[in-house]
Design a protein around this motif. Structure first.
Motif, PDB file in Angstrom:
ATOM      1  N   LEU A   1      -0.354   1.141  -0.826  1.00  0.00           N
ATOM      2  CA  LEU A   1      -0.747   1.729   0.450  1.00  0.00           C
ATOM      3  C   LEU A   1      -1.567   2.992   0.226  1.00  0.00           C
ATOM      4  CD1 LEU A   1      -0.489   1.631   3.556  1.00  0.00           C
ATOM      5  CD2 LEU A   1       1.595   3.009   3.311  1.00  0.00           C
ATOM      6  N   HIS A   2      -1.146   3.809  -0.712  1.00  0.00           N
ATOM      7  CA  HIS A   2      -1.875   5.041  -0.999  1.00  0.00           C
ATOM      8  C   HIS A   2      -3.208   4.775  -1.681  1.00  0.00           C
ATOM      9  CE1 HIS A   2       1.838   6.975   0.156  1.00  0.00           C
ATOM     10  NE2 HIS A   2       1.180   8.098   0.209  1.00  0.00           N
ATOM     11  N   HIS A   3      -3.337   3.621  -2.302  1.00  0.00           N
ATOM     12  CA  HIS A   3      -4.622   3.248  -2.897  1.00  0.00           C
ATOM     13  C   HIS A   3      -5.632   2.914  -1.792  1.00  0.00           C
ATOM     14  CE1 HIS A   3      -7.441   1.719  -5.823  1.00  0.00           C
ATOM     15  NE2 HIS A   3      -7.518   0.582  -5.150  1.00  0.00           N
ATOM     16  N   LEU A   4      -5.129   2.327  -0.697  1.00  0.00           N
ATOM     17  CA  LEU A   4      -5.997   1.918   0.406  1.00  0.00           C
ATOM     18  C   LEU A   4      -6.319   3.060   1.364  1.00  0.00           C
ATOM     19  CD1 LEU A   4      -4.261  -1.461   1.284  1.00  0.00           C
ATOM     20  CD2 LEU A   4      -6.452  -1.154   0.108  1.00  0.00           C
TER      21      LEU A   4
ATOM     22  N   GLU B   1      -2.715   9.838   5.591  1.00  0.00           N
ATOM     23  CA  GLU B   1      -2.655   8.644   6.422  1.00  0.00           C
ATOM     24  C   GLU B   1      -1.494   7.743   5.991  1.00  0.00           C
ATOM     25  OE1 GLU B   1      -5.483   9.748   5.028  1.00  0.00           O
ATOM     26  OE2 GLU B   1      -6.805  10.167   6.722  1.00  0.00           O
ATOM     27  N   ALA B   2      -1.354   7.549   4.689  1.00  0.00           N
ATOM     28  CA  ALA B   2      -0.252   6.712   4.190  1.00  0.00           C
ATOM     29  C   ALA B   2       1.095   7.341   4.528  1.00  0.00           C
ATOM     30  CB  ALA B   2      -0.392   6.511   2.682  1.00  0.00           C
ATOM     31  N   ASP B   3       1.200   8.661   4.371  1.00  0.00           N
ATOM     32  CA  ASP B   3       2.450   9.346   4.710  1.00  0.00           C
ATOM     33  C   ASP B   3       2.783   9.170   6.189  1.00  0.00           C
ATOM     34  OD1 ASP B   3       2.585  10.195   2.086  1.00  0.00           O
ATOM     35  OD2 ASP B   3       2.096  12.297   2.537  1.00  0.00           O
TER      36      ASP B   3
ATOM     37  N   LEU C   1      -4.076  10.705  13.317  1.00  0.00           N
ATOM     38  CA  LEU C   1      -3.951  10.357  11.901  1.00  0.00           C
ATOM     39  C   LEU C   1      -3.402   8.933  11.737  1.00  0.00           C
ATOM     40  CD1 LEU C   1      -4.130  11.581   8.986  1.00  0.00           C
ATOM     41  CD2 LEU C   1      -1.744  12.259   9.294  1.00  0.00           C
ATOM     42  N   ARG C   2      -2.383   8.604  12.490  1.00  0.00           N
ATOM     43  CA  ARG C   2      -1.779   7.279  12.420  1.00  0.00           C
ATOM     44  C   ARG C   2      -2.765   6.199  12.857  1.00  0.00           C
ATOM     45  NH1 ARG C   2       0.742   3.740  15.728  1.00  0.00           N
ATOM     46  NH2 ARG C   2       0.522   5.097  17.526  1.00  0.00           N
ATOM     47  N   HIS C   3      -3.462   6.443  13.954  1.00  0.00           N
ATOM     48  CA  HIS C   3      -4.450   5.465  14.433  1.00  0.00           C
ATOM     49  C   HIS C   3      -5.579   5.278  13.421  1.00  0.00           C
ATOM     50  CE1 HIS C   3      -2.991   4.427  18.419  1.00  0.00           C
ATOM     51  NE2 HIS C   3      -2.629   5.688  18.562  1.00  0.00           N
ATOM     52  N   ARG C   4      -6.016   6.367  12.820  1.00  0.00           N
ATOM     53  CA  ARG C   4      -7.059   6.280  11.797  1.00  0.00           C
ATOM     54  C   ARG C   4      -6.579   5.440  10.613  1.00  0.00           C
ATOM     55  NH1 ARG C   4      -8.752  11.783  10.591  1.00  0.00           N
ATOM     56  NH2 ARG C   4      -7.170  11.792   8.980  1.00  0.00           N
TER      57      ARG C   4
ATOM     58  N   ASP D   1      -8.178   1.899   9.412  1.00  0.00           N
ATOM     59  CA  ASP D   1      -8.687   1.725   8.050  1.00  0.00           C
ATOM     60  C   ASP D   1      -8.055   0.533   7.338  1.00  0.00           C
ATOM     61  OD1 ASP D   1     -10.314   3.891   8.469  1.00  0.00           O
ATOM     62  OD2 ASP D   1      -9.139   5.275   7.223  1.00  0.00           O
ATOM     63  N   LEU D   2      -6.882   0.115   7.783  1.00  0.00           N
ATOM     64  CA  LEU D   2      -6.232  -1.048   7.180  1.00  0.00           C
ATOM     65  C   LEU D   2      -6.747  -2.373   7.735  1.00  0.00           C
ATOM     66  CD1 LEU D   2      -2.504   0.074   6.923  1.00  0.00           C
ATOM     67  CD2 LEU D   2      -4.157  -0.191   5.059  1.00  0.00           C
TER      68      LEU D   2
END
Length: 162
Positions: A109-112, A117-119, A148-151, A155-156
């Motif tokens: 997840l942190h790679h993507l 954002e991952a946190d 931040l969550r929506h972004r 992005d996913l």
């Protein structure tokens, strides 16, 4: 009983008292650290511990990460107070500590995504915190956390060809 205007249900008075604080800080540090630092630690301990546990997949490891991050914060407390958001400064310390030992699934997840954002996704979906609670933990307002969550979710999503 202390009252606060922060999200309810996260107070950790029963989990982190002066005995616990003394156990993971330099004994002389407990004497010289201000009460505001101790209150901050008590206020954030539960979420920090849960986040650390989710990050490394172990309760013991999660407690170690939370303690280490709060110890780092104690050493930088004055700097944190001078920052625009002491809670954001503290969250950065915790997130960096957790990133050193993340589980394979969270590393993906942190790679993507970026670390913040991952946190945000971990806090909201893995720990089940409300946007208000998660934003409070990260030192963000509720609307900033939601942005931040929506972004992160955007992005996913796979790129759409128009």
């Amino acid at each position: 009983m202390l009252m606060r205007s922060s999200p309810p249900g996260l107070r950790a008075d029963s989990e982190l008292d002066d005995r616990h604080l003394a156990a993971w800080t330099d004994p002389s540090a407990t004497q010289r650290l201000p009460v505001s630092y101790t209150v901050f630690c008590c206020d954030h301990w539960t979420v920090y511990r849960r986040f650390g546990t989710a990050a490394v997949g172990s309760t013991h490891g999660g407690m170690g990460i939370a303690r280490a991050a709060l110890c780092d914060l104690g050493e930088q407390w004055e700097k944190a107070l001078r920052s625009s958001s002491p809670a954001a400064h503290a969250w950065d310390l915790l997130s960096r500590r957790a990133s050193e030992r993340r589980t394979a699934s969270l590393r993906g997840l942190h790679h993507l995504l970026g670390r913040d954002e991952a946190d945000a996704l971990v806090l909201r979906y893995k720990l089940g915190l409300s946007p208000l609670q998660a934003g409070y933990a990260m030192g963000l307002s509720e609307p900033d956390f939601e942005l931040l969550r929506h972004r992160a979710l955007r992005d996913l999503l796979p790129t759409r060809a128009f």
